[in-house]
Design an enzyme around this catalytic site. Structure first.
Site, PDB file in Angstrom:
ATOM      1  N   ASP A   8     -18.452  21.035  -1.831  1.00  0.00           N
ATOM      2  CA  ASP A   8     -19.331  20.574  -2.897  1.00  0.00           C
ATOM      3  C   ASP A   8     -19.916  19.256  -2.405  1.00  0.00           C
ATOM      4  OD1 ASP A   8     -20.512  19.487  -5.118  1.00  0.00           O
ATOM      5  OD2 ASP A   8     -18.664  19.300  -6.291  1.00  0.00           O
ATOM      6  N   LYS A  70     -28.466  12.653  -1.587  1.00  0.00           N
ATOM      7  CA  LYS A  70     -28.818  13.990  -2.061  1.00  0.00           C
ATOM      8  C   LYS A  70     -30.090  13.986  -2.908  1.00  0.00           C
ATOM      9  CE  LYS A  70     -26.509  17.769  -4.504  1.00  0.00           C
ATOM     10  NZ  LYS A  70     -25.275  18.053  -5.286  1.00  0.00           N
ATOM     11  N   GLU A 171     -24.284  25.210  -7.634  1.00  0.00           N
ATOM     12  CA  GLU A 171     -23.100  24.539  -8.168  1.00  0.00           C
ATOM     13  C   GLU A 171     -22.567  25.179  -9.449  1.00  0.00           C
ATOM     14  OE1 GLU A 171     -24.645  20.601  -8.110  1.00  0.00           O
ATOM     15  OE2 GLU A 171     -24.499  20.506  -5.922  1.00  0.00           O
ATOM     16  N   ASP A 193     -23.527  21.759 -16.195  1.00  0.00           N
ATOM     17  CA  ASP A 193     -23.124  20.946 -15.041  1.00  0.00           C
ATOM     18  C   ASP A 193     -23.961  19.670 -15.011  1.00  0.00           C
ATOM     19  OD1 ASP A 193     -22.579  19.827 -12.605  1.00  0.00           O
ATOM     20  OD2 ASP A 193     -23.047  21.592 -11.410  1.00  0.00           O
TER      21      ASP A 193
END
Lengths: 607, 503
Positions: A8, A70, A171, A193
Site C-alpha cells: 500500500d 503521491k 485501494e 477510503d
C-alpha cells in the site's frame, strides 16, 4: 512458488503485507512499526533516508525532505494540483523536461517515480528482511480514481525499485478483498477510503466462489488528510499574521514545523476535545527577537475548518450510489479505510449518510496492504479461490468533431471488455481521421486526459458523413488498453496499444486538438440520425396537422393556451435538433413529441 | 395422486423441429398447468391426437411431464374453451451450462494445442466459445427466464470464478487466451444486462420477439406442410387418420407462407377427391376395418353391424352414405370447435394461434368461401404481426451490431414482404457487414430493393457496392451508372464508378 508482496503505497504512510500459509499478515519494519512514513530525504552528506528516519529529520532538513510525493505522481507541471503543491510544499518542485514534475534535493533533480521508488524499495527491503529471501514481485495499490498516467507512473516507480509490479489494484478494492477474504459471505459492501491524500469510495459485491465484483468506484485524488492539515496550517498562519504581522509561509522550516504540529493536533482531536499547538521560537522577527506560536485548537473548530471537505466525500458517495443504481438500503456493510476515518466527524457523517454503523472489523491502516497481498497470492497460486472483477474507474473514448468526448467504454465497466462504435467523417473529401484516445468523464474533450493518438489514412474521398469508421476499444485483464480503427469500406485498419505517459499538457492537447479538428470523425452515424429524424419529422407533421383543430378546441382556457405554447416549444426544439444533426437530442425530443401527439389526438377525439 | 402435466422446456428452437400444425397448436396451449384432458378441451383436438402429439413433443425434448404446480387449474367449466395464455415465464429446469449439446462444433485439432489447460478445460472453453452466437443470456448463465437478481449474480459469480482471465494469470493459453476473454466478456454482458431492470426489460422484449417469431414461423410453416400432407399418398396410413385424409387442403394463397408455400398450389381438385372417397368406400366394403376413428369427441359409435340388404349394390350405397354422414358429423363438430378456438384466440389477440385454428377449420369446410376469407384475413394479420416482429428483431440486432443475426432477420422480413425495399436494402447492407458475407444473397436483396424502388438512388449505391465487393466490376459500373442517371453528383456512386473503372 515465488512470493508476491502487497504494498500500500500511501500518501503519508506505506505498508507491506504477504500471504503466509493462507493467512495475510502485515510485515513490521525494523522499528517494529507496521506502517512506514512515505518520506524521503537527502542529508547534507548526500545520504538518502527513507521512512521514519526521514520523518525525524524533516524539521531540520525541511527543504530536502519529500512528503506526499503521491500527490504529484503522474501529474503534469501545469496542473492546478501541482501549482498548489509548489505553493505549499517545503521542498522545491520544478518543471521537468517533458512538462512533468521534478523535485530538487541537494541540487539534484529527481522525478516523482524515482522518489516513490525509494519508498517502494524500502518496503521491499522490509519484506526481504522478514522473509529472509529476495522478493521481486509485488501488487501495488493506487487510489481507485487514479487515471492511467498515474497508474503507469506508479508501475514505473516499482520498476525503478527493482520490483515487477504484476498488478496495480485499487485501494478500496484491496480493502474489500481483505474484509471479505475467507469469510464466505454474500454481501454488497461500500468501502469508504479517506486517506492522507486521496478519497475513494467503492461499492463491491462479495459473492460465492471467492468472487469480488466491483460495481462502482469514484473519488477525488486531491482530497485527504493533507488538505485538512492545510486548513489547520492556514488557520495557524493567519492567526499568527494577525498577531505579529509575519507570514510564516515564507520560512520553509517554520512551514514544516507547522505541518507536523497540524497533523499531530488533528490526530489528537480524534480522542480529545481540545489540544494545544505550541511552537516556541517559530521565527525571528525583524529585530532579532524570536517569536512563539501558541494556540488552542478545539475539536469544534477543526470540524468547522474541515466541514466542506467531509461534505464533499459524502457528495461523492451519493453520486456513486446513483451511478451504481443502488439505494442506501442495498448496502449491507460499510467499511472504513484510511487514517482520516478515525476522525469522529467523519465517522458520524458516514453513518448519517448510509444510515448504518460502519464495520469495525478491519484496521484502517493495514487493510489495503493485506488486500494487495491477497490479490498477489490469488494470481500466482492456483489453490487460492479468489478472483477480483475490477472496473474501469474512468470512461474511455475518443474526441469527435467539435471537441466532444465520445465515450466507448463507460465508467465502471467490468474488465476485460471491448466496445465498438461506428463514426463517420466530419468533412467533405476527408482522407484521414485522427483518433485521439481519451480518458475522463467530461463531455468537453479538452477537460479529459489524453492517453494516445493515431491516424487512419487512405479513406476514399466522399462527402462528409459517408465514410464509416469502426472504432474498437479493448481492455485486457492486465488493464492494457488497445484501440483499433477500421475503414468499413476498404477494411484498412490502424491500431495502437495505449501506453500511458505523463507527457502532455492541457495547452499542448488544446493546440493539438485545434490542428486535428478537421480530421476528426463525426460521432453521429448518419443512419441512426436519419432514423430519428424521420420519426421526429413524422410526429411533427402529425402534430401540425392537428394543430388548428386543437387550437380551436382549447384556446379558450388558460391551461389550453399553456399546453399549446409548450407543444410549440417542443416542436421548435425538435426542429433545431434536426438542423444541428444532433442525434441524441433528436431522440430526446421524440419522447416529448410523442406525448404531445398523443395529447393532441386525445383532445381531438374527445370533441 | 394427480396426473402429471406437460410443461414447455425453454429455448428449444422450434424452427428446427419437425412439428405439424396440431403439434404447434397444442404447444401454444401447454402452460405447465393444463393436463391432457384440458388440452384436448382447449385445442378441440381428439384425445388420441393430443396423446400422440404430446408423446412426440416429449420425444423431441420440447416439453417434459411434471407434477402439477402449487396452483393446479380448476378442471370445471367443460363447456368453455378458455385456455390460459402460453406462459413464457413459466420455464424452469434449463439445460445446464456445461451440457449444452452433444455435437462438438470445434475442430478436434484445436484440443491438441499445448497450453496450460486440462483437456476438460479446453473442451469446455471451445464448446461454449463456438456456441456464443446461439446462446441467449439466460442459457449462457444456465438460469431460468424468471430468475431473480440474486440467482443471476450467483450464476455469474460461479462462471466468473472459472472464466476470469486472472484464473490463468501468466499461464500459457495460446489461442485460448482471446477465447477465454471473449467468454468472460459475454458472461459479463449477460450479467450486466440481466441485473439492470431496464436493460433486462428491453432484452426480454427482444427475446420474446425472437421466441414469438420462431413459434409463429413453426406454427404457420407446419400448418402449410400439414395441409400438403393431407393428400393421401398410400393406403398404409393408419386408419385413425382416414377421416382427415379425405379432406382437401384448404385453399390458400402461396404468397407469404415461406419456403413451403409453393408446395401447396399442387393440391388435388375436388373431382379427384370424390374419386378417392369412392375408392375408400369400396375398400371398406371389402371386409377391412371400417372403424373410422375420430376420437372421443363424438360418442364413439360401434362398428357397423352386418346389416342385410337385398343386393350388394344397395349395401355398398348404404354403407357409404353412413360413412359419409358420419364424416360430415365429425367434420362439422370439429369445424365448430376450430372456429370457436380461432375466435377465442382472436379475442385474446393471439392472431397466430387464430390463423392456425382457422386454417385447420378450413380443412373441414373446404367449400365455405366465407370461412376461407376469414382465414385469409386472419392469416394476413398474422403475417403482418410476424413481419412487424421480425422488423423489430432485426432493428434491435442491427443496433447492437450483430450483423449475421440482423442479416438473417431482415431476410425473413423480406420473405414475408417481397416488396419491402427498405428491408431488402437493410438485408443487403447487414450481409455486407457480416464477417463472412454471402455476396450472392446480398446482391439478390440489393437487386430486389432496386426493383421495388428504382427511383431511390441509395439502393443503386448499395447494389453497386455489393458488386464491387464481389469483384464484379462491370456490373458495379453498370449499377453505378444507372444510379448516376438519377443523381449525377452522388458521391458514393462516383467513387464506386471510379474504382470499378480503374480495376
Amino acid at each position: 512458488m515465488e512470493k508476491v508482496i502487497g504494498i500500500d503505497l500511501g500518501t503519508t504512510n506505506s505498508c507491506v503485507a504477504i500471504v503466509e500459509n493462507g493467512t495475510p499478515v502485515v510485515i513490521p519494519n525494523r522499528g517494529g512499526y507496521k506502517t512506514t512514513p512515505s518520506m524521503v530525504a537527502v542529508t547534507e552528506a548526500g545520504k538518502r533516508l527513507v521512512g521514519h528516519i526521514a520523518k525525524r529529520q524533516a524539521i531540520t532538513n525541511a527543504e530536502n525532505t519529500v512528503y506526499a510525493a503521491k500527490r504529484l505522481i503522474g501529474r503534469k507541471w501545469n496542473s492546478p494540483q501541482v501549482k498548489n503543491a509548489v505553493a505549499t510544499s517545503s521542498y522545491r518542485i520544478v518543471e521537468g523536461p517533458h512538462n512533468d514534475v521534478r523535485i530538487v534535493l541537494r541540487e539534484k533533480d529527481f522525478s516523482v517515480p524515482e522518489i516513490s521508488a525509494m519508498v517502494l524499495q524500502e518496503m521491499k527491503v522490509i519484506a526481504e528482511d522478514y522473509l529472509g529471501e529476495t522478493v521481486s514481485k509485488a501488487v501495488v495499490t493506487v487510489p481507485a480514481y487514479f487515471n492511467d498516467n498515474q497508474r503507469q507512473a506508479t508501475k514505473d516507480a516499482g520498476e525503478i525499485a527493482g520490483l515487477d509490479v504484476i498488478r496495480i489494484i485499487n485501494e478500496p478494492t484491496a480493502a474489500a478483498l481483505s474484509y471479505g477474504f475467507g469469510r464466505n459471505i454474500e454481501k454488497t459492501v461500500a468501502v469508504y477510503d479517506f486517506g492522507g491524500g486521496t478519497f475513494d469510495i467503492s461499492v463491491l459485491e462479495i459473492g460465492a466462489h471467492g468472487v469480488f465484483k466491483v460495481i462502482a468506484t469514484a473519488g477525488d485524488t486531491f482530497l485527504g488528510g493533507e488538505d485538512i492539515d492545510a486548513r489547520i496550517i492556514d488557520w495557524l498562519v493567519s492567526g499568527f499574521q494577525e498577531e505579529n504581522g509575519i507570514d510564516l509561509r515564507q520560512d520553509r522550516m517554520a512551514l514544516q514545523r507547522l505541518k507536523d504540529a497540524a497533523e499531530k493536533a488533528k490526530c489528537e482531536l480524534s480522542s480529545v476535545r481540545e489540544t494545544e499547538v505550541n511552537l516556541p521560537f517559530i521565527i525571528s522577527s525583524g529585530r532579532n527577537e524570536a517569536l512563539h506560536l501558541q494556540r488552542t485548537l478545539t475539536r469544534q473548530t477543526l470540524e468547522e475548518l474541515s466541514d466542506d471537505l467531509i461534505e464533499r466525500t459524502v457528495e461523492i458517495c451519493k453520486q456513486t450510489l446513483e451511478d451504481a443504481k443502488l439505494t442506501k438500503s442495498e448496502i449491507e456493510e460499510v467499511v472504513l479505510v484510511g487514517g482520516m476515518t478515525r476522525m469522529p466527524k467523519v465517522q458520524q457523517s458516514v453513518q448519517a449518510f448510509f444510515e448504518r454503523e460502519p464495520s469495525k472489523g478491519v484496521h484502517p491502516d493495514e487493510v489495503v496492504a493485506l488486500g494487495a497481498a491477497i490479490q498477489g497470492a490469488a494470481l500466482v497460486d492456483d489453490k487460492q479461490e479468489m478472483v477480483l472483477l475490477d472496473v474501469t474507474p474512468h470512461a474511455l473514448g475518443i474526441m469527435t468533431f467539435g471537441s466532444y468526448f465520445e465515450e466507448l467504454i463507460p465508467q465502471n465497466t467490468t474488465v476485460p471488455t471491448h466496445r465498438t462504435k461506428i463514426f463517420t467523417t466530419s468533412r467533405d473529401n476527408q482522407t484521414a481521421v485522427k483518433i485521439l484516445v481519451m480518458q475522463g468523464e467530461s463531455q468537453r474533450a479538452e477537460e479529459n486526459e489524453l492517453l494516445g493518438e493515431f491516424i487512419l489514412t487512405g479513406l476514399r474521398r466522399a462527402p462528409k458523413g459517408q465514410i464509416e469508421v469502426e472504432v474498437t476499444f479493448e481492455i485486457n485483464a492486465d488493464g492494457i488498453v488497445s484501440v483499433r480503427a477500421k475503414d468499413l469500406e476498404t477494411c484498412l485498419e490502424q491500431s495502437i496499444q495505449v501506453t500511458a505517459t505523463s507527457g502532455l499538457t492541457k495547452e499542448e492537447i488544446k493546440a493539438m486538438m485545434d490542428n486535428a479538428k478537421d480530421d476528426l470523425v463525426d460521432r453521429r452515424t448518419s443512419e441512426e440520425f436519419e432514423g430519428a429524424k424521420q420519426e421526429a419529422e413524422k410526429l411533427i407533421a402529425e402534430i401540425e396537422k392537428l394543430f388548428p383543430q386543437v387550437q380551436q378546441i382549447v384556446a379558450s382556457s388558460d391551461f389550453g393556451r399553456d399546453a399549446i405554447e409548450k407543444a410549440k416549444a417542443i416542436v421548435d426544439k425538435a426542429r433545431a435538433a434536426i438542423d444541428r444533426r444532433d442525434v441524441t437530442s433528436v431522440k430526446e425530443q421524440i419522447e416529448g413529441l410523442t406525448r404531445t401527439h398523443r395529447m393532441f389526438k386525445g383532445v381531438v377525439a374527445k370533441t | 395422486m394427480s396426473e402429471k402435466v406437460p410443461r414447455r422446456l425453454a429455448h428449444v428452437i422450434l424452427g428446427q423441429l419437425k412439428l405439424d400444425a396440431k403439434d404447434g397448436f397444442l404447444l401454444t396451449r401447454i402452460d405447465g398447468r393444463a393436463g391432457r384432458r384440458e388440452l384436448a378441451r382447449d385445442t378441440g383436438l381428439p384425445d388420441f391426437q393430443v396423446d400422440s402429439s404430446l408423446e412426440k413433443l416429449e420425444r423431441l425434448g420440447v416439453i417434459e411431464f411434471v407434477s402439477p404446480g402449487a396452483a393446479p387449474r380448476e378442471t370445471a367449466k367443460p363447456q368453455t374453451l378458455t385456455s390460459p395464455p402460453p406462459s413464457a415465464r413459466d420455464r424452469t429446469q434449463l439445460p445446464q451450462f456445461g451440457s449444452l449439446g452433444v455435437d462438438a462444433r470445434y475442430d478436434p485439432k484445436e484440443l491438441e494445442e499445448e497450453v496450460d489447460l486440462s483437456a476438460e478445460q479446453k473442451k469446455r472453453v471451445l464448446d461454449i466459445f463456438y456456441r456464443l452466437d446461439d446462446l441467449d443470456h439466460f442459457t449462457l448463465l444456465g438460469i431460468a427466464r424468471d430468475a431473480d437478481k440474486k440467482s443471476v449474480k450467483r450464476a455469474y459469480f460461479e462462471l466468473a470464478s472459472v472464466m476470469h482471465p486472472d484464473r490463468y494469470f501468466k499461464k500459457n493459453l495460446g489461442s485460448f487466451k482471446p477465447k477465454v476473454e471473449a467468454l468472460f466478456d459475454r458472461i459479463t454482458e449477460a450479467h450486466d444486462t440481466l441485473v439492470d431492470a431496464s436493460k433486462r426489460l428491453a432484452y426480454g422484449a427482444y427475446l420474446d420477439e425472437v421466441a414469438t417469431t420462431m413459434g409463429m414461423e413453426a406454427l404457420l410453416a407446419r400448418a402449410v406442410e400439414e395441409a400438403q400432407s393431407f393428400v393421401p399418398v398410400s393406403s398404409s396410413r393408419p386408419p385413425g387418420a382416414a377421416a382427415s385424409e379425405a379432406m382437401p387442403p384448404p385453399h390458400r394463397s402461396p404468397s407469404n407462407a415461406g419456403p413451403s408455400a409453393r408446395l401447396v398450389s399442387t393440391g388435388p381438385d375436388a373431382h379427384e377427391l370424390q374419386a378417392r372417397r369412392e375408392a375408400l368406400g369400396k375398400r371398406l366394403l371389402g371386409g377391412k376395418s371400417a372403424r373410422a376413428t375420430t376420437g372421443n369427441l363424438s360418442p364413439p359409435s360401434q362398428a357397423p353391424s352386418p346389416l342385410r340388404y337385398s343386393n350388394s349394390g344397395e349395401a355398398v350405397e348404404a354403407l357409404r352414405r353412413r360413412y359419409e354422414e358420419r364424416i360430415e358429423n365429425v367434420a362439422s363438430s370439429q369445424l365448430q370447435r376450430y372456429i370457436k378456438a380461432g375466435e377465442e384466440a382472436l379475442a385474446k389477440n393471439d392472431i397466430v394461434a387464430a390463423a392456425s385454428a382457422f386454417q385447420i377449420a378450413t380443412k373441414f369446410a373446404p367449400n365455405d368461401a366465407g370461412l376461407a376469407m376469414r382465414y385469409q384475413e386472419v392469416k394476413n394479420d398474422a403475417d403482418t404481426r410476424l413481419w412487424e416482429s421480425y422488423t423489430k428483431q432485426a432493428t434491435y440486432e442491427e443496433e447492437n451490431r450483430h450483423w449475421p443475426e440482423a442479416a438473417r432477420s431482415w431476410q425473413k422480413v423480406c420473405k414475408l414482404r417481397v416488396g419491402d425495399a427498405n428491408a431488402n436494402a437493410h438485408a443487403a447492407r447487414c450481409i455486407l457487414r457480416a464477417a463472412d458475407p454471402n455476396l450472392h444473397h446480398a446482391a439478390e436483396h440489393a437487386k430486389c430493393a432496386v426493383a421495388c424502388e428504382p427511383a431511390e438512388v441509395d439502393h443503386h449505391a448499395t447494389l453497386a457496392e455489393v458488386y464491387l465487393k464481389a469483384g464484379l466490376f462491370v456490373s458495379a459500373k453498370k449499377a453505378a451508372e444507372t444510379g448516376l442517371h438519377l443523381a449525377p453528383n452522388h458521391a458514393v456512386l462516383l467513387g464506386i464508378l471510379k474504382k470499378a473503372t480503374k480495376t
